[in-house]
Design an enzyme around this catalytic site. Structure first.
Site, PDB file in Angstrom:
ATOM      1  N   GLY A 470       0.756  -1.232   0.000  1.00 30.03           N
ATOM      2  CA  GLY A 470       0.000   0.000   0.000  1.00 30.03           C
ATOM      3  C   GLY A 470       0.791   1.289   0.000  1.00 30.03           C
ATOM      4  O   GLY A 470       0.248   2.341  -0.344  1.00 30.03           O
ATOM      5  N   ARG A 591      15.755  12.031   1.569  1.00 34.30           N
ATOM      6  CA  ARG A 591      15.148  12.424   0.308  1.00 34.30           C
ATOM      7  C   ARG A 591      13.738  11.861   0.189  1.00 34.30           C
ATOM      8  O   ARG A 591      13.510  10.671   0.447  1.00 34.30           O
ATOM      9  CB  ARG A 591      16.017  11.887  -0.830  1.00 34.30           C
ATOM     10  CG  ARG A 591      15.695  12.414  -2.203  1.00 34.30           C
ATOM     11  CD  ARG A 591      16.628  11.759  -3.212  1.00 34.30           C
ATOM     12  NE  ARG A 591      16.666  12.461  -4.473  1.00 34.30           N
ATOM     13  CZ  ARG A 591      17.391  12.034  -5.518  1.00 34.30           C
ATOM     14  NH1 ARG A 591      18.138  10.948  -5.417  1.00 34.30           N
ATOM     15  NH2 ARG A 591      17.378  12.713  -6.649  1.00 34.30           N
ATOM     16  N   ILE A 592      12.804  12.688  -0.194  1.00 31.49           N
ATOM     17  CA  ILE A 592      11.416  12.259  -0.374  1.00 31.49           C
ATOM     18  C   ILE A 592      11.196  12.028  -1.871  1.00 31.49           C
ATOM     19  O   ILE A 592      11.149  12.969  -2.658  1.00 31.49           O
ATOM     20  CB  ILE A 592      10.437  13.310   0.173  1.00 31.49           C
ATOM     21  CG1 ILE A 592      10.739  13.605   1.650  1.00 31.49           C
ATOM     22  CG2 ILE A 592       9.008  12.833  -0.012  1.00 31.49           C
ATOM     23  CD1 ILE A 592      10.623  12.415   2.571  1.00 31.49           C
ATOM     24  N   GLN A 601       1.529   8.002   3.442  1.00 29.08           N
ATOM     25  CA  GLN A 601       2.119   7.099   4.413  1.00 29.08           C
ATOM     26  C   GLN A 601       2.030   7.664   5.824  1.00 29.08           C
ATOM     27  O   GLN A 601       1.694   6.966   6.774  1.00 29.08           O
ATOM     28  CB  GLN A 601       3.598   6.861   4.066  1.00 29.08           C
ATOM     29  CG  GLN A 601       3.838   5.704   3.134  1.00 29.08           C
ATOM     30  CD  GLN A 601       3.663   4.385   3.864  1.00 29.08           C
ATOM     31  OE1 GLN A 601       2.544   3.925   4.102  1.00 29.08           O
ATOM     32  NE2 GLN A 601       4.760   3.756   4.207  1.00 29.08           N
ATOM     33  N   GLY A 667       7.436   4.551   6.521  1.00 25.77           N
ATOM     34  CA  GLY A 667       6.287   3.752   6.933  1.00 25.77           C
ATOM     35  C   GLY A 667       6.208   3.510   8.423  1.00 25.77           C
ATOM     36  O   GLY A 667       5.123   3.551   9.015  1.00 25.77           O
ATOM     37  N   GLU A 668       7.352   3.265   9.063  1.00 28.46           N
ATOM     38  CA  GLU A 668       7.342   2.934  10.486  1.00 28.46           C
ATOM     39  C   GLU A 668       7.272   4.188  11.355  1.00 28.46           C
ATOM     40  O   GLU A 668       6.465   4.282  12.283  1.00 28.46           O
ATOM     41  CB  GLU A 668       8.600   2.123  10.846  1.00 28.46           C
ATOM     42  CG  GLU A 668       8.896   0.958   9.928  1.00 28.46           C
ATOM     43  CD  GLU A 668       7.931  -0.204  10.068  1.00 28.46           C
ATOM     44  OE1 GLU A 668       7.065  -0.165  10.965  1.00 28.46           O
ATOM     45  OE2 GLU A 668       8.039  -1.161   9.290  1.00 28.46           O
TER      46      GLU A 668
END
Length: 703
Positions: A470, A591-592, A601, A667-668
């Site tokens: 996801g 970096r995104i 997220q 994510g975490e």
């Protein structure tokens, strides 16, 4: 032609596939002649089977087999441990003996031509037990804590770590607090339950299985069945949410494979929602103690952080409960202690923000308590104790943007308008509370491989055995490949979720983009080199590459993502209902690659953190360890009406050390810090300190 894709907020390349219903999840891979399997779980929490009468079930029309420990083939269960599996102990050997280790453990499998037939036949089994009294609460006086085997060696992962003399510092401190915190067991409850479709072709087995780690599932099932790994293929192109529940290979996968072999036809096995609470892991319940001391102006002089987490008796699941404490703040005297409590339960597993989310809950609530004891703004206290390096490892941070996160988040939230005294902010009759907390999560980077084919029509195919539950892996990896190959996004097709593809680490631990992205970039560069060497021919150019962390670089730096979370709650003083009105999270995560996906997220993690703080709790019946709320009516998770304003912000952060892409993962950390920020906001609104998760109405109504 625009090929500048990295950093762009592009829409998901698989979005149309998902919303149109054409995406295939594990249970969608129906096979010709397919049968259906249903697991029958133990109705006791500990003991042995004494009776298994299958005669009535076998007489049901359409039933093909009833498997129990008496007639299931003896399986090899050869040694195998992927690094996602518990390092110590042995996995459950399903249907291999008469022992019952936990409530819901599979004791039989019914296979029939239809699901209805299998479910009906399962109700007709007569099962007798010699039951024992299980221990399923870490606070039970019969429970004994042990040092985790994985933490016995000295080093950064040791169960016991100390610097300075924290006990002496606590005794001599001008200001100190000492508190205990209890965080409930949680289950992952993703939309898609765990499922496997198994089909044999001679000695070759194909599993269409919900998995965040297809190459590990391939190796694990091969070891269990005594097959060469090359004889097993695992396919999983889409995952309907997981949060860690599908990192391991659970017993239902083995049972589907065995059932398919016994009946000689493909078999589908889907866990019921209730069974996912028994058979697919959970976030362990933890109890913690945090003691802090400081000078009158808020300089920390001691930190003591002790924690215990539940595990099964047959495996040791350990997580990073106290890992953040040695470096989050500057402090000369620090001690951490971590223990496991073996219980008569199934083995816990990783759940979003594993270890850090729970450990930071206790530490950040304790920091808020210390700020209150000092009469100090909680954000000011944290700023005052910002470290210049990782004092636990005595290493510089590869980058640390915590101060920038504080500033950006506080500005976006309006923190300067917060009044200091608890209960001093109101909106009409409602009590308003503003709380905040830090967030941190390590930068993981595993070795990964990828394959790239440059086709004659100017398109490219990219393959890696990654997963996408996801976060947008299809999209972000496509962006990296397209930019490296200097192609439009629509000219690149990325395929994942197949163990025949080049191997990758698990889709968890916020390591996918760093690991798979680096490998894909390397494979793309190799393909471009081959094309230059071959000239501009019309044939297919193929290249593979493997990329991994630089051990030398990682040994010189402490590598983590950081964040700050600010929360507003409104509490009805008459009935104690708590509503989260706003969450602002600001993150320094390198970096995104795709800000649109990154924001998604983070807001998703915030929702999970709100659930952890206010709703989610798996309650066990102490008589047998049965999860009494193993369904979505009583296991509460946030729904749309619970969620209001969620904001995610990212500070500009360039980190040349973490990996070639400079990414840290999101994510975490997106869930870490939310629960303590909510708890601290509840205290600010009411003056009542709740040290137990989830925070419930009864906590606030107690006098």
């Amino acid at each position: 032609m625009n090929t500048n894709h990295i950093g762009q907020p592009l829409a998901r390349v698989d979005g149309r596939t998902k919303v149109s219903g054409s995406a295939q999840y594990a249970a969608d891979f129906n096979q010709p002649g397919q049968a259906y399997a249903v697991i029958v779980g133990a109705s006791i929490g500990l003991g042995r089977l004494t009776e298994l009468d299958t005669e009535a079930a076998q007489r049901v029309p359409g039933v093909l087999a009833v498997l129990t420990h008496r007639n299931t083939p003896k399986l090899a269960y050869a040694p195998h441990k992927g690094f996602i599996d518990p390092e110590h102990g042995e996995r459950l050997h399903v249907l291999q003996d008469d022992r019952v280790h936990f409530y819901g453990q599979p004791v039989a499998v019914v296979v029939a031509q239809s699901l209805d037939q299998a479910e009906h036949a399962a109700t007709l089994l007569r099962i007798g037990y010699a039951a024992q009294n299980p221990v399923c609460d870490p606070l039970d006086t019969r429970a004994e804590a042990v040092v985790p085997e994985a933490g016995r060696e000295p080093g950064p992962h040791a169960a016991d770590r100390v610097r300075g003399d924290p006990d002496a510092a606590l005794a001599a401190a001008a200001v100190s607090i000492d508190a205990h915190y209890d965080a409930a067991r949680e289950n992952h409850v993703p939309i898609e339950p765990n499922a496997t479709v198994a089909a044999w072709e001679g000695e070759r087995l194909t599993l269409w299985s919900k998995s965040q780690f297809v190459v590990n599932e391939q190796a694990e099932i091969a070891a269990i069945l005594g097959l060469p790994a090359g004889n097993v293929r695992v396919v999983c192109p889409f995952i309907g949410g997981a949060f860690g529940t599908s990192l391991r290979t659970w017993p239902h996968v083995t049972l589907a494979a065995v059932a398919a072999r016994v009946v000689g036809r493909p078999v589908k096995l889907v866990l019921s929602r209730r069974q996912t609470f028994h058979l697919a892991g959970h976030r362990p319940r933890t109890v913690q103690r945090v003691a802090l001391s400081s000078t009158p102006d808020g300089r920390l002089t001691a930190i003591v952080h002790e924690g215990r987490g539940e595990t099964s008796r047959y495996e040791q699941f350990a997580e990073a409960l106290t890992a953040v404490t040695p470096f989050l703040y500057s402090c000369p005297n620090v001690r951490t202690r971590y223990r496991l409590v073996p219980l008569d339960i199934s083995t816990p597993t990783y759940m979003r923000g594993p270890g850090e989310a729970t450990g930071i809950f206790a530490l950040e609530c304790a920091m808020d308590e210390l700020a209150h004891a000092l009469g100090m703004d909680p954000l000011a206290l944290r700023r005052r104790n910002e470290p210049g390096l990782d004092e636990g490892l005595q290493l510089p941070f590869s980058s640390r943007s915590m101060l920038a996160c504080y500033e950006r988040g506080a500005d976006a939230f309006g923190w300067s308008r917060r009044t200091l005294a608890p209960g001093s902010m109101r909106d009409g009759r409602l009590r308003i509370g503003w709380g905040m907390a830090c967030a941190s999560y390590p930068v993981f980077h595993g070795q990964a491989s990828a394959r790239v084919r440059l086709l004659a029509d100017g398109t490219a195919e990219v393959e890696a055995a990654a997963s996408d539950m996801g976060p947008g892996t299809y999209t972000s990896i496509t962006q990296i490949a397209a930019q490296t190959l200097m192609l439009p996004l629509e000219r690149v097709r990325f395929s994942l979720g197949n163990s025949d593809f080049p191997p990758t680490p698990p889709h968890g631990g916020s390591m996918t983009l760093a690991s798979v992205g680096s490998a894909v970039r390397a494979a793309c560069l190799a393909a471009l080199d081959r094309r230059r060497e071959a000239g501009h021919g019309s044939g297919i150019i193929e290249a593979s590459a493997t990329a991994g962390p630089d051990a030398g670089v990682r040994g010189r730096f402490s590598m983590h993502a950081f964040g700050a979370v600010f929360v507003e709650v409104a509490i009805d003083p008459d009935v104690g209902t708590i509503r989260v009105r706003r969450v602002v999270g600001t993150y320094g995560a390198g970096r995104i690659v795709n800000p649109r996906l990154a924001a998604s997220q983070c807001t998703g993690g915030m929702v999970g953190g709100i659930g952890m703080a206010l709703m989610e709790r798996t309650a066990l019946d102490p008589r047998d360890g049965r999860p009494v709320n193993a369904h979505m009516a009583d296991y509460l998770v946030p729904v749309n009406l619970d969620i209001q304003g969620l904001e995610a912000h990212f500070v500009d952060e360039v980190d040349p050390h973490v990996n070639e892409l400079g990414v840290k993962g999101l994510g975490e950390i997106a869930l870490v810090g939310v629960a303590p920020a909510v708890a601290n906001a509840v205290f600010h609104a009411t003056g009542k300190r709740v040290r137990e998760l989830p925070i419930r109405i009864e906590h606030l109504m107690e006098h």
